[in-house]
Structure formats: C-alpha cells, structure tokens
Design an enzyme around this catalytic site. Structure first.
Site, PDB file in Angstrom:
ATOM      1  N   HIS A  40      70.470  10.973 -41.768  1.00  0.00           N
ATOM      2  CA  HIS A  40      69.122  11.412 -42.149  1.00  0.00           C
ATOM      3  C   HIS A  40      69.120  11.657 -43.646  1.00  0.00           C
ATOM      4  O   HIS A  40      69.904  12.462 -44.153  1.00  0.00           O
ATOM      5  CB  HIS A  40      68.724  12.680 -41.406  1.00  0.00           C
ATOM      6  CG  HIS A  40      67.477  13.324 -41.932  1.00  0.00           C
ATOM      7  ND1 HIS A  40      66.315  12.608 -42.163  1.00  0.00           N
ATOM      8  CD2 HIS A  40      67.215  14.602 -42.300  1.00  0.00           C
ATOM      9  CE1 HIS A  40      65.397  13.430 -42.643  1.00  0.00           C
ATOM     10  NE2 HIS A  40      65.916  14.640 -42.739  1.00  0.00           N
ATOM     11  N   HIS A  43      66.629  11.777 -47.512  1.00  0.00           N
ATOM     12  CA  HIS A  43      65.333  11.885 -48.178  1.00  0.00           C
ATOM     13  C   HIS A  43      65.295  10.837 -49.294  1.00  0.00           C
ATOM     14  O   HIS A  43      64.787  11.104 -50.378  1.00  0.00           O
ATOM     15  CB  HIS A  43      65.129  13.284 -48.752  1.00  0.00           C
ATOM     16  CG  HIS A  43      65.192  14.379 -47.738  1.00  0.00           C
ATOM     17  ND1 HIS A  43      65.207  15.706 -48.087  1.00  0.00           N
ATOM     18  CD2 HIS A  43      65.251  14.352 -46.388  1.00  0.00           C
ATOM     19  CE1 HIS A  43      65.273  16.457 -46.991  1.00  0.00           C
ATOM     20  NE2 HIS A  43      65.308  15.654 -45.950  1.00  0.00           N
ATOM     21  N   TYR A  87      67.485  -9.197 -42.692  1.00  0.00           N
ATOM     22  CA  TYR A  87      68.450  -8.098 -42.668  1.00  0.00           C
ATOM     23  C   TYR A  87      67.801  -6.813 -42.202  1.00  0.00           C
ATOM     24  O   TYR A  87      68.411  -6.005 -41.493  1.00  0.00           O
ATOM     25  CB  TYR A  87      69.088  -7.947 -44.052  1.00  0.00           C
ATOM     26  CG  TYR A  87      69.642  -9.255 -44.533  1.00  0.00           C
ATOM     27  CD1 TYR A  87      70.824  -9.771 -44.012  1.00  0.00           C
ATOM     28  CD2 TYR A  87      68.937 -10.032 -45.455  1.00  0.00           C
ATOM     29  CE1 TYR A  87      71.303 -11.006 -44.418  1.00  0.00           C
ATOM     30  CE2 TYR A  87      69.399 -11.274 -45.859  1.00  0.00           C
ATOM     31  CZ  TYR A  87      70.588 -11.754 -45.331  1.00  0.00           C
ATOM     32  OH  TYR A  87      71.053 -12.979 -45.713  1.00  0.00           O
TER      33      TYR A  87
END
Length: 220
Positions: free
Chosen positions: A100, A102, A127
């Site tokens: 995860h 940002h 891709y």
C-alpha cells in the site's frame, strides 16, 4: 522481546525482504515520510510494517507480527491500516504479500473526477493488464476507517489491486516481489494516464486483452 528470537529461517528471510523493498521504494520516491505499508503472509500469521515507520528505515526485528484475528504477536504496534491488508488476505487466499503506497501519480489519479469506478485506469499497455488487470476505485474513507475493510473484502474477490479515492493503491501479489512490481507498474501507468489527459488515447481492445489472458494464463 526481540522478534528475531526463535524466528524461523523463512520468516527471517521475509523480514529482510520487507526491509529491502521498503528501502528501495523510499529511495525512489514511491513513498514519503511514514506513509505506505508492506505486509507478507506467513504460515502462522503475517508481518506488517509498524505504525509511523518510514519504509526507508525499517528494522527486521521490530516489524509487527499479527495473528489472523488482527492481534499483535510481537514487534512494534502495527500500521493503523492493518485491517486493509487483513481484509485483502482473507478475500484472496493466493495473496502472499500486499503493498500500500501513497505514490504520487496513482494518488493523483485517485483524486480525479469523472473516473469509471469499476475500472479507473484504461488498459494503456499490456504490462498494466498483466500485472493489474481492471482497477476499481473505492469511495473515499478517512485513513483508518474500519468500514473500508468490507468494501475491500468484496472487491478483492475479483481484483488483485484497488485504488482508494483521495489516498492511493492497495496491491496484492503471490510474493512481495510480485506485489512491488505490480505497484510500480500501476504507478507508471498512472503517470502515462496523466500525461495523456486531453489527448485521444488508444487503449487495448477486448480482443487484445483476451489474447493476453490466454497467452499468459491471467486471472484478471
């Protein structure tokens, strides 16, 4: 008690991989400050980066180890977004790791209006199709809102990755290496998507996507 005591060799290897990939992601600007978290599934639970920890300065001995009820077994307190990882693991039994971030371009896309919430970035490259597939955009929830777990659990049954509105991506993979590579591919495709704004685009069509699914045995 140090998490390194009585740690099985495979778990120690996973701890070291989390530190190594965390340093790489941080050094290349794919995460900043104490943002982002990485996790890996173990035979007896899972490892997660601690709360308020920079991915560039992780210690393998102090990573959070949790059981499948979400209880801390050893290490420092886990990221407040632990429930995101747990929900995806429970929905995707083949997921061995979750990333995860940002990351800038993916987070920028997550703030845009007018996106298709079922598939928010078009299939611009093979891709992206191979590593991400269809990418749903989840409605905005504040960081740490446990209500997000149910939304992720539902979508993760059919998607290896999701994009959190005004937040960033959550990407799973069979291994930490594959999850990191997929997160990097998502970030590069988000960058392409932003660069192409206002221009006609030619995404892959249904026949081209089907060819990829068949050739590479994709479950997307």
């Amino acid at each position: 008690m140090s998490a390194a005591i009585h740690t099985a060799p495979d778990e120690m290897r996973q701890r070291e991989q989390i530190v190594s990939f965390g340093q790489s992601l941080f050094a290349r600007g794919l995460t900043a400050g104490s943002s982002g978290n990485l996790s890996v599934r173990l035979d007896d639970g899972w490892l997660l980066t601690p709360t308020n920890a920079s991915l560039g300065r992780l210690d393998p001995a102090t990573l959070s180890k949790l059981d499948w009820h979400g209880h801390l077994v050893s290490g420092e307190p886990p990221s407040k977004e632990a429930f995101l990882h747990r929900a995806m693991y429970q929905a995707r039994l083949g997921a061995g790791a979750i990333v995860h971030l940002h990351s800038t371009h993916s987070a920028a896309v997550s703030c845009m209006c007018g996106l298709d919430h079922d598939d928010c970035i078009p299939p611009l490259t093979p891709y992206f199709v191979m590593k991400i597939g269809r990418l749903p955009l989840l409605p905005y929830h504040r960081p740490g809102d446990p209500a997000l777990a149910g939304v992720i659990a539902e979508l993760a049954q059919h998607h290896s990755s999701v994009l959190l509105a005004n937040h960033g991506p959550v990407v799973s993979g069979a291994t930490l290496e594959s999850a990191v590579y997929a997160a990097e591919e998502l970030e590069e495709t988000a960058k392409l998507f932003l660069l192409l704004q206002g221009r006609p685009i030619r995404p892959l069509d249904a026949a081209q996507i089907l060819e990829l699914k068949t050739a590479f045995k994709l479950d997307i």
